[in-house]
Design a protein around this motif. Structure first.
Motif, PDB file in Angstrom:
ATOM      1  N   ILE A   1       0.871  -1.181   0.000  1.00 29.16           N
ATOM      2  CA  ILE A   1       0.000   0.000   0.000  1.00 29.16           C
ATOM      3  C   ILE A   1       0.904   1.226   0.000  1.00 29.16           C
ATOM      4  O   ILE A   1       1.596   1.496   0.980  1.00 29.16           O
ATOM      5  N   SER A   2       0.901   1.942  -1.110  1.00 31.66           N
ATOM      6  CA  SER A   2       1.675   3.174  -1.229  1.00 31.66           C
ATOM      7  C   SER A   2       0.838   4.331  -0.716  1.00 31.66           C
ATOM      8  O   SER A   2      -0.322   4.490  -1.098  1.00 31.66           O
ATOM      9  N   ILE A   3       1.430   5.133   0.171  1.00 34.13           N
ATOM     10  CA  ILE A   3       0.742   6.289   0.747  1.00 34.13           C
ATOM     11  C   ILE A   3       1.589   7.519   0.435  1.00 34.13           C
ATOM     12  O   ILE A   3       2.737   7.617   0.876  1.00 34.13           O
ATOM     13  N   ASP A   4       1.042   8.426  -0.364  1.00 34.21           N
ATOM     14  CA  ASP A   4       1.804   9.571  -0.854  1.00 34.21           C
ATOM     15  C   ASP A   4       1.051  10.870  -0.592  1.00 34.21           C
ATOM     16  O   ASP A   4      -0.141  10.978  -0.879  1.00 34.21           O
ATOM     17  N   ILE A   5       1.790  11.841  -0.065  1.00 34.05           N
ATOM     18  CA  ILE A   5       1.244  13.189   0.095  1.00 34.05           C
ATOM     19  C   ILE A   5       2.378  14.158  -0.213  1.00 34.05           C
ATOM     20  O   ILE A   5       2.322  14.912  -1.152  1.00 34.05           O
ATOM     21  N   ASN A   6       3.432  14.170   0.580  1.00 39.28           N
ATOM     22  CA  ASN A   6       4.794  14.462   0.164  1.00 39.28           C
ATOM     23  C   ASN A   6       5.660  13.385   0.776  1.00 39.28           C
ATOM     24  O   ASN A   6       6.428  12.753   0.064  1.00 39.28           O
ATOM     25  N   PRO A   7       5.529  13.109   2.072  1.00 40.08           N
ATOM     26  CA  PRO A   7       6.137  11.846   2.449  1.00 40.08           C
ATOM     27  C   PRO A   7       5.585  10.757   1.534  1.00 40.08           C
ATOM     28  O   PRO A   7       4.376  10.663   1.332  1.00 40.08           O
ATOM     29  N   SER A   8       6.473   9.978   0.955  1.00 38.65           N
ATOM     30  CA  SER A   8       6.064   8.826   0.147  1.00 38.65           C
ATOM     31  C   SER A   8       6.558   7.576   0.853  1.00 38.65           C
ATOM     32  O   SER A   8       7.762   7.410   1.059  1.00 38.65           O
TER      33      SER A   8
ATOM     34  N   ASP B   1      -4.707  21.598   2.867  1.00 36.21           N
ATOM     35  CA  ASP B   1      -5.341  21.294   1.581  1.00 36.21           C
ATOM     36  C   ASP B   1      -4.440  20.492   0.639  1.00 36.21           C
ATOM     37  O   ASP B   1      -4.555  20.597  -0.587  1.00 36.21           O
ATOM     38  N   GLU B   2      -3.548  19.682   1.210  1.00 30.67           N
ATOM     39  CA  GLU B   2      -2.719  18.823   0.370  1.00 30.67           C
ATOM     40  C   GLU B   2      -3.517  17.620  -0.137  1.00 30.67           C
ATOM     41  O   GLU B   2      -4.600  17.306   0.381  1.00 30.67           O
ATOM     42  N   VAL B   3      -2.989  16.934  -1.141  1.00 33.71           N
ATOM     43  CA  VAL B   3      -3.642  15.771  -1.743  1.00 33.71           C
ATOM     44  C   VAL B   3      -3.006  14.489  -1.192  1.00 33.71           C
ATOM     45  O   VAL B   3      -1.775  14.375  -1.128  1.00 33.71           O
ATOM     46  N   LEU B   4      -3.839  13.540  -0.805  1.00 34.49           N
ATOM     47  CA  LEU B   4      -3.381  12.250  -0.279  1.00 34.49           C
ATOM     48  C   LEU B   4      -3.741  11.154  -1.262  1.00 34.49           C
ATOM     49  O   LEU B   4      -4.863  11.089  -1.759  1.00 34.49           O
ATOM     50  N   SER B   5      -2.769  10.293  -1.536  1.00 35.01           N
ATOM     51  CA  SER B   5      -2.967   9.230  -2.533  1.00 35.01           C
ATOM     52  C   SER B   5      -2.643   7.861  -1.935  1.00 35.01           C
ATOM     53  O   SER B   5      -1.630   7.694  -1.259  1.00 35.01           O
TER      54      SER B   5
END
Length: 255
Positions: free
Chosen positions: A71-78, A133-137
């Motif tokens: 499970i890859s979790i990216d926002i800026n920490p990847s 308001d960052e994007v989480l992936s």
């Protein structure tokens, strides 16, 4: 005459006594032999059971400690969670400086993946970014189609009320290619999307971009392509999508 008869009877009694003693000796001998056989059989059975459970234990150990999904979790920490077939976290790996820092600050091993995700989202670093308001992936990959589809579905359901959250599903081949480039699966999918829109962005550059910067760039390039008359059939927003690279398949959903 009487003496001879007495001697004869004495001899008969002696023979009967000898026979009786011989029978008793043979009986004890046979009894001891049977006991040894039984004990020997028990040892063989016990040893067989020990070997059986040893093999089962070794096989179970391998089964437990073999990762089957990521499970890859990216926002800026990847970062990525490597999960076994029982949905337990075996390892957490950072794919950029911020990701390595966050991974080292968390203790997620052997948690259920959903609990581990909650821990990550509730960490101060991620909460601060989300409040800005960052994007989480989230990007799910793995060798077991059923497991990765189930994890993807669970994450998508649990995050459906969250703004600026994207969920992606990809395969093991794409994940391997991502890791060869030093990227998380999520950043790699973004790289493929940007390249499909004509960007010459490199893996090294995208590694330290925030997901918001990446999505803004995707949106900008998509608009340029549409305005030039090339209508893209793919979008990251509001529906599932497929991105093809060689024979790999990738799905996404935004909430």
């Amino acid at each position: 005459m009487k003496n001879k008869i007495h001697e004869a009877f004495q001899q008969i009694h002696a023979e009967e006594s000898l026979k009786s003693n011989t029978k008793m000796f043979l009986y004890e001998k046979q009894k001891n032999l049977s006991r040894r056989k039984i004990l020997g059989y028990r040892y063989v059975v016990l040893a067989s059971f020990c070997l059986f459970f040893l093999l089962i234990g070794f096989g179970g150990w391998r089964l437990y400690f073999t990762p089957t999904a990521s499970i890859s979790i990216d926002i800026n920490p990847s970062l990525e969670l490597h999960v076994n077939r029982f949905n337990k976290v075996l390892d957490i790996e950072g794919y950029n400086i911020d990701g390595k820092h966050l991974a080292s600050s968390l203790h997620l091993k052997y948690m259920d993946y959903d609990e581990a995700i909650d821990e990550i989202i509730q960490s101060k670093d991620i909460k601060d970014l989300l409040s800005d308001d960052e994007v989480l992936s989230f990007t799910v990959s793995g060798k077991d189609d059923q497991q990765r589809s189930q994890i993807f579905s669970n994450i998508k359901t649990s995050t459906k009320k969250d703004q600026n959250t994207y969920c992606y599903l990809t395969d093991e081949e794409d994940a391997k290619e991502a890791h060869q480039l030093g990227l998380s699966s999520g950043k790699y999918q973004a790289l493929l999307k940007l390249q499909s829109l004509g960007s010459d962005i490199t893996a090294e550059k995208i590694k330290n971009m925030t997901m918001k910067e990446i999505h803004d760039l995707i949106h900008s390039l998509s608009e340029k392509k549409e305005s030039s008359g090339h209508h893209s059939s793919q979008t990251c927003e509001n529906r599932h999508q497929s991105t093809h690279k060689k024979k790999s398949r990738h799905h996404s959903s935004r909430h």
